[in-house]
Every structure is written in C-alpha cells, then in structure tokens.
Design an enzyme around this catalytic site. Structure first.
Site, PDB file in Angstrom:
ATOM      1  N   ASP A 132       0.836  -1.198   0.000  1.00  0.00           N
ATOM      2  CA  ASP A 132       0.000   0.000   0.000  1.00  0.00           C
ATOM      3  C   ASP A 132       0.868   1.243   0.000  1.00  0.00           C
ATOM      4  O   ASP A 132       1.916   1.290   0.631  1.00  0.00           O
ATOM      5  CB  ASP A 132      -0.930   0.005   1.214  1.00  0.00           C
ATOM      6  N   SER A 133       0.439   2.271  -0.741  1.00  0.00           N
ATOM      7  CA  SER A 133       1.093   3.571  -0.777  1.00  0.00           C
ATOM      8  C   SER A 133       2.544   3.444  -1.244  1.00  0.00           C
ATOM      9  O   SER A 133       2.789   2.988  -2.368  1.00  0.00           O
ATOM     10  CB  SER A 133       0.983   4.234   0.603  1.00  0.00           C
ATOM     11  N   ALA A 134       3.530   3.790  -0.408  1.00  0.00           N
ATOM     12  CA  ALA A 134       4.929   3.590  -0.794  1.00  0.00           C
ATOM     13  C   ALA A 134       5.218   2.116  -1.042  1.00  0.00           C
ATOM     14  O   ALA A 134       6.043   1.761  -1.895  1.00  0.00           O
ATOM     15  CB  ALA A 134       5.863   4.127   0.288  1.00  0.00           C
TER      16      ALA A 134
END
Length: 335
Positions: free
Chosen positions: A170-172
């Site tokens: 998720d995300s980074a």
C-alpha cells in the site's frame, strides 16, 4: 492540518481522520528521533483498536525469518500462515508496507497481512525493507527486489512455493511492488504471477490533478508528500531523478510484459489520479488490469476498515484477487 467538515466522508471516517491528522504531520517528522518514535508505534491487536483496524485472525500463525540482501545486510521478514498448514507448500505473496518510504513497520500490518493469509490461504511475507532518511532511494527498491529473489529460492524454505509469487503493498509499498515487478520482468530472478497495488505512489513528479485537488486532504497532504520524497530522494549528485523508474514506475519506458495487476485507489486521495493513470498505462500496454476507485474514503483507508463503509469491500476484492491468481499460478493459467 485540520480535517474540514466539507470532506464528503462518513462521520466515523471523518472523526478518525481528524484524530490521525492531529497525531502526525509533516512538520513533526523532521528529525531522526521524531521519525523513530513514529515508526515504532502500531495499533495494539485488542479492542477498541481492532474495531477500527480489523482483528488479527486467530487462525493464523505469525512468525519471523530473514534474508541477506545484496550488500550483506540482514533484512527481517514477518510471516503469516494459516494455522494447520505446517508441512503444506503454500503460494507466497510478498507485502511491502506503506509509510512514504520513511515511516511504518511490519507489525502494524498484522491485521491486513494475517487477513490475506487466512482468507486466501497463502503465506504472506511482510518485508522490513530499509527506510529513509538513513537509507535513501533506491535502497528500499533493492531490498524488495532482493526479497522476491529470496522468496523464489530454496533459501526461503520448503513450505512456500517458489514460483508464481505475488507482489503487493500500500502507498509507498505499492510503489515498491510496482518497481520490483518491473525490475524482475527485465532482469529476472523471480517469477511474479500478479501484483496488488493499494493506493500506490507511482509518480514522484506529483503532477497529477488530484495532488492539487486534495493538497490538504485528510491523512495524506501535499506537505506530507513533499516531506517523504525529500527524505527518500535526498539531494546532491547521487539523488535519483523523480522520473527515474526506480522511483516513478509510471515513467518506465516500457510496461508490457508485466503480470496481471490490481490497482485500488481512494477518491479523496492525492495519489488517486496517478494510480488510475498507472492502471490505464498498464492496460494500454496489454497488461491485464483491474482498477477500482473507492468513494468517500481518504488515503490509507485499508488500514482502518472499521471506520469506513467500503473498507470491507476493498479487503474482499484484494483477498479475492490474491486467492484467484495464486490458484491460477498453481495451475499454470493467467488472467
């Protein structure tokens, strides 16, 4: 940053976003000590926290292992297996946690990683890759590529399948999964069957319309993004250009040949449009893509499903994608 009442979110989502925004902001993440304190925190796996994060399923065994990265550093891996699967060779999915390449820890992802292991009946390998500013780009990407190559080797043990790996985050962490898939497609070293990218950061130029539209969004602001990238990229002659594919997989010159990819985005997220753009670019390159944009939720919503109306549906979609592609990899089919 104050979460405005104008944000179109359910009340419980808005209240949680306000609390999280008070506890962490870019101006409080400037020193190593402040960053270390934030990294160390995770929500305890007990009520009332689990009302928000979701419970850690009882039917999952959580363990620990490690591998040696290319520079000799020992990288820790937190593992999750369905209870009673001892001696069974399970499909493996590597999880790369979020936190802007600066924050986050593997233990804080116990609810979602254990949930995937339990519902999809896979082994989840949650990689404790090295973080900035102590370790600048592309160190995190190298660690994640090395993790996949380790999982594809006998060194990872006989109780996981070393082919047909999944890459997720998720995300980074979604950024790192996308980067690792591109590197492994080009350079080899592991067979990746599918990806699952949860509100991924794929364009470090921050030029998509949603970055401006949601510059003061709950959970993740433009200021947060500037801070994270400053820590991750650094400065000077050895800093990676924001359009380098090891930082911005959206800007890779070729996207063909990548595995089937799930992209999940949040509508009230600065990263929304770059995630959608990556899904469209993959589709245009002939990659099998499933993209779902979830309404009325901010960045990070998968980590607090109990405070949203769509968190359960998003987790169900993720688990279905992992389970289906793990089965297909086992039987030699794709799609």
């Amino acid at each position: 940053m104050t979460v405005s009442d104008s944000w179109d979110m359910p009340l419980r989502t808005k209240l949680l976003a306000r609390a999280l925004s008070r506890s962490r902001s870019a101006d409080r993440m400037q020193t190593v000590d402040e960053i270390a304190r934030s990294r160390a925190w995770f929500a305890p796996a007990r009520v009332p926290f689990t009302w928000v994060t979701g419970p850690v399923p009882r039917g999952v065994d959580i363990g620990a292992t490690s591998f040696r990265a290319r520079d000799g550093h020992e990288v820790a891996v937190r593992t999750y297996r369905p209870r009673g699967s001892r001696g069974e060779v399970l499909p493996a999915v590597l999880w790369f946690h979020g936190g802007g390449w600066v924050l986050g820890n593997t233990r804080g992802y116990d609810p979602i990683c254990a949930w995937i292991a339990h519902k999809a009946r896979v082994a989840v390998l949650n990689v404790d890759y090295r973080l900035a500013p102590e370790h600048r780009a592309p160190q995190a990407a190298h660690d994640c590529v090395d993790a996949a190559r380790w999982a594809a080797s006998e060194g990872a043990g006989a109780d996981i399948r070393h082919t047909g790996l999944g890459l997720a985050g998720d995300s980074a962490g979604g950024n790192l999964a996308a980067v690792a898939a591109q590197v492994l497609r080009t350079e080899g070293g592991a067979e990746v069957a599918y990806e699952a990218l949860v509100y991924p950061a794929v364009d470090a130029t921050m030029s998509s319309p949603s970055v401006a539209q949601h510059a003061q969004a709950p959970i993740l602001t433009r200021g947060d993004m500037d801070m994270f990238l400053a820590h991750y990229l650094g400065d000077g002659d050895d800093a990676l250009d924001p359009v380098h594919p090891l930082v911005s997989p959206l800007h890779a010159p070729e996207l063909d040949g990548l595995p089937p990819t799930l992209v999940q985005t949040a509508d009230l997220d600065p990263l929304r449009d770059e995630g959608a753009a990556y899904a469209e670019a993959l589709r245009a390159a002939g990659v099998v893509v499933q993209h779902t944009n979830y309404p009325r939720v901010p960045h990070g919503f998968m980590s607090f499903p109990g405070a949203t109306r769509v968190g359960g549906a998003a987790r169900a979609e993720l688990v279905d994608w992992v389970a289906r592609h793990a089965r297909q990899a086992r039987h030699g089919t794709v799609g």
